[in-house]
Design a protein around this motif. Structure first.
Motif, short mmCIF file in Angstrom:
data_model
loop_
_atom_site.label_atom_id
_atom_site.label_comp_id
_atom_site.label_asym_id
_atom_site.label_seq_id
_atom_site.Cartn_x
_atom_site.Cartn_y
_atom_site.Cartn_z
N GLN A 31 -4.39 -0.28 -6.50
CA GLN A 31 -5.35 0.79 -6.84
C GLN A 31 -4.73 1.82 -7.78
O GLN A 31 -3.52 1.87 -7.97
N THR A 32 -5.61 2.63 -8.34
CA THR A 32 -5.15 3.70 -9.24
C THR A 32 -5.49 5.05 -8.64
O THR A 32 -6.60 5.25 -8.14
N ASP A 89 -9.40 4.85 -8.52
CA ASP A 89 -10.04 4.53 -7.24
C ASP A 89 -10.10 5.76 -6.35
O ASP A 89 -10.98 5.89 -5.50
N ASN A 114 -2.90 -6.20 -9.25
CA ASN A 114 -2.30 -5.94 -7.95
C ASN A 114 -1.12 -4.96 -7.99
O ASN A 114 -0.26 -4.99 -7.13
N LYS A 141 -5.24 -1.70 -17.00
CA LYS A 141 -6.13 -2.26 -15.98
C LYS A 141 -6.13 -3.79 -16.06
O LYS A 141 -6.03 -4.48 -15.05
N THR A 174 0.09 -0.90 -8.46
CA THR A 174 -0.46 0.43 -8.26
C THR A 174 -0.11 1.37 -9.42
O THR A 174 0.98 1.26 -9.99
N THR A 232 -14.06 9.57 -5.57
CA THR A 232 -14.12 8.90 -6.87
C THR A 232 -14.80 9.84 -7.84
O THR A 232 -15.32 10.89 -7.45
N ASN A 257 0.84 -1.20 0.00
CA ASN A 257 0.00 0.00 0.00
C ASN A 257 0.87 1.26 0.00
O ASN A 257 1.95 1.26 0.57
N LEU A 273 -3.41 4.61 -0.61
CA LEU A 273 -3.90 3.78 -1.71
C LEU A 273 -3.59 2.33 -1.37
O LEU A 273 -2.48 2.04 -0.91
N SER A 274 -4.52 1.44 -1.60
CA SER A 274 -4.20 0.03 -1.38
C SER A 274 -3.42 -0.46 -2.59
O SER A 274 -3.56 0.11 -3.68
#
Ligand code: ADP
Length: 586
Positions: A364-365, A539, A522, A517, A524, A554, A335, A360-361
């Motif tokens: 994520q984007t 995200d 997984n 995508k 970032t 978002t 993250n 951000l996890s």
């Protein structure tokens, strides 16, 4: 002579080569004392009618042996002294280049590329000259000059030597003066010429703008003026050159005049033989080079010292961005969290970023948008550690980016800058820049992801097409997509696209984002963009204004909030609708 002290470390390191070189140089000088002496002896023998074939043969053999020794000695000292000076240049060049690669972009922002190039070429050449020509002129002027004077005194006459030496200091002074004048003028002429070159280059590159604004005449005028300047500076060089040679010839002529007239008196009075006078005149000829060398020496050491000083000053600059003590040696992942309280650029008073806190996890984007100058690039570049943030921290997988080695941090990140840069190499080599051993299959795979594969196939030589300065011209969008492919090849944990889709059309942008995508499971992604469609599926979207987050959420929440983001999005949709003739890419 400080330069010789400054370079002492190198002379010590290469002491054997220099020692051998100097010994052979002196040996060469010593041998050159022989021919004038022999000529004098033979002249006297001819006059006294005592010259027999046996005597002549003996001297011829001696001269021949001396010639062979001198030839060999000359070869050896050149190899040793000039070879060492060239190696010193290589060493300094390597050091400088290595140093440049360690510097952060801030270093290059503050300096002109032309100046750095000058340090790597002219300055190094001047130091090389000091370590080669400088040593040669020093040893030659002392040893050869000394030997000639001693030979003149011991083998001929000290009185005549004193008389003949009177103009010599002027010779050394004139050489030093004119060599320095020539160098300065030559330097100015060269600078004017390179300015003219730059002007021509800029005019050719910008010919469309010049024509569009009807500035041909003004440019021609400017060129004519600059060209005239180059001519006048070159004439100044020619003038200095034109004065140099006659001055030296005049002083040398004075030396001969004095020695021949006084020498003739000595011969008439019987205190000297004709053979001795002949030897003396030949020695005098041999004294000219050491005197010139003495004059040249001042210029060589002066230039060498100034250049060496500049190089050392550059080498002393410590890189701003370095590994912190105990930095971990592994590629971070996980993250991402930003906690920036304040970031102020040097020499600025207003923070470029303030209170930037978000997480951000992994996978994520993030989308970062905002007006030009709002801090988007600054935010993204902080992650790369192009500069450090004193008041704040960025973590990847719970670990501060300041606690891992710089090289490992950068391994984790694929960065596509706004100002993409392609090298003068093939497309394949450009894509495989960070992984030169990559297979063609991998290169093609990332090219497809970046939506550039089909464009590449349209070139005659496909992936082997050379691009950059010396190759084909690509469109801005093609360059951007090759840069994206380059970043994708290393399959980075974190991909940063800094307004990297600005030059591709909305449809291609959509295709690239979809491919990212689908293929970056997984992993970032951080995207900054002017076109909001590029980040609408992110995200988390941050809207920056004057370095602060003014909106976050978002796409849906931001649209619902109906602030800057929503109005900008609607405006861009409308523009796209007009451009695409009614099709909206969502
Ligand atoms: P954006 O990417 O949103 O256009 P930037 O991050 O490039 O914005 O710039 C944010 C602010 O920081 C601007 O005011 C800019 O002038 C300033 N800035 C950017 N880079 C530097 C730098 N190297 N030195 C000083 N100020 C800078």
């Amino acid at each position: 002579m400080r330069i010789f002290m400054d370079l002492w470390w190198y002379f010590k390191q290469e002491k054997w080569k220099y020692l051998i070189g100097i010994i052979f140089l002196m040996c060469s000088s010593l041998i050159s004392m022989l021919p004038p002496y022999v000529v004098g002896v033979i002249v006297d023998a001819i006059r006294k009618r005592t010259l027999t074939p046996a005597v002549l043969g003996k001297w011829v053999v001696i001269l021949a042996v001396a010639g062979v020794i001198s030839y060999t000695a000359g070869f050896i000292w050149r190899q040793m002294i000039f070879g060492s000076s060239v190696r010193l240049a290589r060493l300094l060049r390597d050091r400088l280049f290595h140093h440049f690669t360690k510097m952060s972009p801030g270093f290059f922002n503050k300096r002109r590329i032309g100046d750095l190039m000058a340090h790597s070429t002219n300055d190094i050449l001047a130091v090389q000259d000091a370590a080669g020509e400088g040593i040669l002129t020093l040893i030659d002027s002392i040893s050869m000059g000394g030997m000639v004077i001693i030979s003149m005194i011991t083998l001929v006459s000290w009185k005549l030597t004193l008389i003949a030496l009177i103009p010599m200091p002027f010779l050394a002074w004139a050489t030093s003066y004119y060599a320095s004048l020539l160098h300065k003028r030559f330097h100015k002429a060269q600078a004017a010429f390179s300015e003219l070159n730059d002007k021509v280059q800029e005019n050719i590159a910008g010919v469309r703008v010049i024509k569009a604004f009807g500035q041909e005449e003004a440019q021609k005028d400017m060129f004519r003026k600059q060209s005239a300047d180059v001519v006048s500076k070159n004439i100044a060089v020619a003038k200095a050159d034109a004065l140099f040679d006659p001055t030296i010839t005049f002083i040398v002529g004075m030396c001969y005049l004095l020695s021949l007239s006084f020498g003739a008196v000595f011969v008439v009075h019987g205190s000297m033989t004709i053979g001795q006078l002949t030897s003396f005149t030949l020695y005098l000829g041999q004294l000219i080079w050491p005197m010139l060398a003495f004059g040249l020496l001042f210029n060589i050491v002066e230039r060498g010292r100034a250049s060496y000083g500049r190089i050392c000053k550059l080498l002393e600059i410590r890189p701003e961005i370095v590994d912190h003590k105990g930095a971990l040696d592994f590629v971070p992942s996980g993250n991402v969290s930003f906690n920036i309280n304040n970031l102020i650029y040097p020499k600025k008073t207003i923070p470029a970023l303030k209170d930037i806190h978000f997480s951000l996890s992994q996978g994520q984007t993030l989308g970062v948008v905002g007006k030009t100058g709002s801090g988007k690039t600054t935010l993204l570049k902080l992650m790369l550690r192009e500069f450090d943030c004193e008041d704040g921290d960025i973590q990847i997988g719970g670990l501060s980016i300041y606690d891992v080695k710089l090289a490992k941090l950068r391994e984790a990140i694929g960065y596509v800058p706004q100002d993409h840069f392609l090298f003068s190499a093939t497309i394949a080599e450009n894509i495989a820049f960070a992984e030169p051993g990559a297979s063609m299959k991998d290169i093609e795979r990332v090219a497809k992801l970046a939506n550039i594969h089909d464009d590449i196939l349209e070139f005659e030589e496909g992936y082997d097409t050379v691009v950059g300065e010396r190759g084909v011209t690509l469109s801005g969008g093609q360059k951007q997509r090759i840069s994206i492919a380059r970043a994708l090849l290393i399959n980075p944990e974190i991909l940063i696209l800094d307004d990297s889709l600005s030059a591709v059309d909305a449809h291609t942008e959509e295709a690239i984002l979809q491919a990212l995508k689908d293929n970056r499971d997984n992993k970032t992604t951080l995207i900054s963009a002017h076109r909001l469609s590029a980040i609408q599926h992110a995200d988390l979207i941050l809207v920056l204004e004057d370095g602060q987050i003014v909106e976050r959420g978002t796409h849906e929440t931001l649209m619902a909030n109906d602030n800057w983001y929503a109005s900008m999005f609607r405006r861009q949709q409308l523009e796209s609708l007009v451009e695409q003739g009614g099709v909206i890419y969502e």
